[in-house]
Design an enzyme around this catalytic site. Structure first.
Site, PDB file in Angstrom:
ATOM      1  N   GLY A   1       0.814  -1.221   0.000  1.00 56.75           N
ATOM      2  CA  GLY A   1       0.000   0.000   0.000  1.00 56.75           C
ATOM      3  C   GLY A   1       0.841   1.261   0.000  1.00 56.75           C
TER       4      GLY A   1
ATOM      5  CG  ASP B   1       9.084  -8.439  11.428  1.00 57.78           C
ATOM      6  OD1 ASP B   1       7.862  -8.580  11.597  1.00 57.78           O
ATOM      7  OD2 ASP B   1       9.690  -7.378  11.692  1.00 57.78           O
TER       8      ASP B   1
ATOM      9  CG  HIS C   1       7.065  -5.889   4.630  1.00 56.14           C
ATOM     10  ND1 HIS C   1       5.724  -6.124   4.560  1.00 56.14           N
ATOM     11  CD2 HIS C   1       7.308  -5.558   5.921  1.00 56.14           C
ATOM     12  CE1 HIS C   1       5.177  -5.954   5.763  1.00 56.14           C
ATOM     13  NE2 HIS C   1       6.115  -5.618   6.603  1.00 56.14           N
TER      14      HIS C   1
HETATM   15  C1  BG6 Z   1       6.057  -4.613  10.125  1.00 57.93           C
HETATM   16  C2  BG6 Z   1       7.103  -5.332  10.910  1.00 57.93           C
HETATM   17  O1  BG6 Z   1       5.433  -5.485   9.230  1.00 57.93           O
HETATM   18  O2  BG6 Z   1       6.652  -3.550   9.409  1.00 57.93           O
HETATM   19  C3  BG6 Z   1       7.843  -4.391  11.833  1.00 57.93           C
HETATM   20  O3  BG6 Z   1       6.488  -6.350  11.693  1.00 57.93           O
HETATM   21  C4  BG6 Z   1       8.376  -3.194  11.076  1.00 57.93           C
HETATM   22  O4  BG6 Z   1       8.912  -5.060  12.483  1.00 57.93           O
HETATM   23  C5  BG6 Z   1       7.284  -2.573  10.233  1.00 57.93           C
HETATM   24  O5  BG6 Z   1       8.865  -2.261  11.998  1.00 57.93           O
HETATM   25  C6  BG6 Z   1       7.848  -1.494   9.322  1.00 57.93           C
HETATM   26  O6  BG6 Z   1       6.809  -0.823   8.685  1.00 57.93           O
HETATM   27  P1  BG6 Z   1       7.000   0.680   8.197  1.00 57.93           P
HETATM   28  O7  BG6 Z   1       5.773   0.970   7.438  1.00 57.93           O
HETATM   29  O8  BG6 Z   1       7.138   1.501   9.451  1.00 57.93           O
HETATM   30  O9  BG6 Z   1       8.251   0.703   7.398  1.00 57.93           O
END
Ligand code: BG6
Ligand code: NDP
Length: 513
Positions: free
Chosen positions: A209, A263, A268
């Site tokens: 997203g 994680d 991601h």
């Molecule tokens: C989450 C993880 O999916 O994404 C976390 O579990 C991480 O560990 C986070 O901190 C990071 O998301 P963003 O959007 O802050 O980069």
């Protein structure tokens, strides 16, 4: 629009005509959407979900008739929920008009129901409250599972049996982690499918997203200059980098059971890789895009242990402040070998990408916070200007950088002549810097994804076969790391991570960007 769940808990069987009638009915202006945030007392609900829902309301993106319910075991009144939620709501920076008024209006649409996650009776009570708000309208219901994964199935069972819509759609957003490996993920999918059909399940990966991840396909497929270069013929390597400048403070308990590979990398970064590397989809329809992504995931070469480096941060003192190490967290076992950093070289065995290293790097407690895609192009053959840069020949290659966050940007490093007499070359950036180009604040990823779930748009959610393919890639590696209890390389809090990551990149003739 999908068939509603039925009393006995298995997906309902209705005729196509009935289904189309329902679909038409649920698009009706007189329909209502009830959004239940399960786990409303938790961190994610406060930090992301309620603020995203408010931002959608502020931008007039929510349907006319909507109600939001928080559900959790904690005892709270509606007023207490509103008070809790109000602390994290903010208005968009480009138009703050009527902000407090809008907040009040939004909070008036928020309610709370306290209940156990495995009690059908408590979900029947929730259903009654939802019905009071929905009245005689077609009711569409969205459940957001913002709870630990071990209780996903309890909630889905109770919600499907006792609180699903009888005349509209019912959808469930499931937060990660979707299991720990292939087996547990398959078991979760099987469990969910006892009560839901695949179209009702919205597995969220909030990186999909993010604005610049959304823009990846636009960049590739709407600009003639990029797509012809998007292959092994011109691209030397691709780097997917995630780095945070803080540790797992406060989340050590969860994190120790998962580690950075589960994680961040398995979801991601791998999702970004799939979008980056996929073939042109037939259309922008969800299934066409997801079909292409899954092909990439299935074409990946099995990950070898020798192509992976793991690390764990240790305590470090800087400027009189001591930053704690990962195992200093009381919820983490002292002998934990869970990686807080990992780097890996991945390969796609297809005609487009054969031999091109896709290097991933993800870490906590590093020196900087950033998420980037870096594309390093090959050297210009027979470079006429060799030597004109001074000694650093590597500088002559082009690099495209997509900075997902912070300070979103897309820039292309090009070579140019330094103005003046003589022939000396320099490297400069052609830069699309979002803050300079657009004054409007970029929406949070959760806003886009919540809106998509309400609208039934599945493009940015993970299909079960994508999930299977992602776990198939990482499960053997994770098993090997865990069975052998491979010790991570320690790196100081706030550093650039383990030096092993540089050797891994060097093995493929790559320098991290
Ligand atoms: C989450 C993880 O999916 O994404 C976390 O579990 C991480 O560990 C986070 O901190 C990071 O998301 P963003 O959007 O802050 O980069
Ligand atoms: P929390 O640990 O804060 O849990 C949310 C709520 O679930 C709690 O407020 C609690 O509510 C209930 N709960 C917690 N532990 C248990 C338990 N063992 N048994 C039953 N109920 C429990 O989680 P988060 O809000 O941080 O995250 C929610 C989900 O989102 C998780 O799956 C997480 O992995 C995922 N996620 C979280 C992110 C984040 O930034 N926080 C980022 C990405 C994903 P009560 O006691 O009132 O019932």
């Amino acid at each position: 629009t999908t068939p509603p769940m039925v009393e006995n808990g298995s997906p309902s069987e209705i005729t196509l005509d009935e289904f189309e009638d329902l679909a038409a009915l649920s698009k009706n202006n007189d329909s209502t959407v009830s959004i239940t945030v399960v786990g409303a007392s938790g961190d994610l609900a406060k930090k992301k979900i309620f603020p995203a829902l408010f931002a959608l309301y502020y931008e007039d993106c929510l349907p006319k008739h909507f109600t939001i319910f928080g559900y959790a075991r904690s005892k709270m009144t509606d007023a207490e929920l509103r008070n809790m939620v109000s602390k994290t709501l903010t208005c968009r920076i480009d138009k703050r008009e009527n902000c407090s008024e809008k907040m009040e209006e939004f909070l008036e649409r928020c309610f709370y129901h306290s209940g156990q996650y495995d009690s059908e009776g408590h979900f029947i009570d929730l259903d009654k409250k939802l019905k009071q708000h929905e009245g005689s309208r077609v009711s569409n219901r969205l459940f957001y599972l913002s709870i630990p994964p071990n209780i996903f199935l309890d909630v889905v069972k109770c919600a499907s049996k006792s609180a699903s819509s009888v005349n509209g759609w019912t959808r469930v957003i499931v937060e990660k982690p979707f299991g720990r490996d292939s087996e547990s993920s398959a078991a979760l999918t099987r469990g969910l499918k006892q009560y839901l059909v695949e179209d009702q399940i919205f597995r969220i990966d909030h990186y999909l997203g993010k604005e610049l991840v959304e823009n990846l396909s636009v960049l590739r497929f709407s600009n003639l200059v990029f797509e012809p270069l998007w292959s092994r013929q011109y691209i030397r390597n691709v780097q997917l980098i995630f780095s945070e400048d803080f540790g797992t403070e406060g989340r050590g308990g969860y994190f120790d059971g998962y580690g950075i590979i589960r994680d961040i990398m398995q979801n991601h970064l791998l999702q970004i890789l799939a979008l980056f590397a996929m073939e042109t989809p037939i259309s922008l329809e969800a299934e066409d895009i997801r079909n292409e992504k899954v092909k990439v995931l299935r074409s990946m070469k099995p990950l070898q242990l020798e192509d992976v480096v793991i690390g764990q941060y240790k305590s470090h003192t800087k400027g009189g402040t001591t930053y704690p190490g990962y195992i200093d967290d009381k919820t983490v076992p002292k002998d934990s070998v869970t990686p807080t950093f990992a780097a890996a070289a991945l390969f796609i065995n297809n005609a487009r990408w054969d031999g091109v290293p896709f290097l991933m790097k993800a870490g906590k407690a590093l020196h900087t916070k950033r998420a980037e895609i870096r594309v390093q192009f090959r050297h210009v053959p027979g470079n006429l200007y060799k030597g004109s840069f001074g000694t650093d020949l590597d500088r002559a290659t082009n690099e495209l950088v997509i900075r997902v966050q912070p300070d979103e940007a897309i820039y292309l490093k090009i070579n140019n002549k330094i103005p003046g007499l003589g022939m000396r070359l320099d490297r400069s950036n052609l830069n699309l810097h979002y803050a300079a180009r657009y004054s409007k604040e970029i929406p949070d990823a959760y806003e886009r994804l919540l809106l998509d779930a309400i609208e039934g748009e599945r493009r940015l959610f993970i299909r079960s076969d994508e999930l299977d393919a992602a776990w198939s890639l990482f499960t053997p590696l994770l098993k090997e790391l865990e069975e052998k209890r491979i010790a991570p390389e320690l790196y100081p809090y706030g550093s650039r991570g383990p030096v092993g990551a540089h050797y891994l990149a060097a093995k493929y003739n790559v320098r991290w960007g």
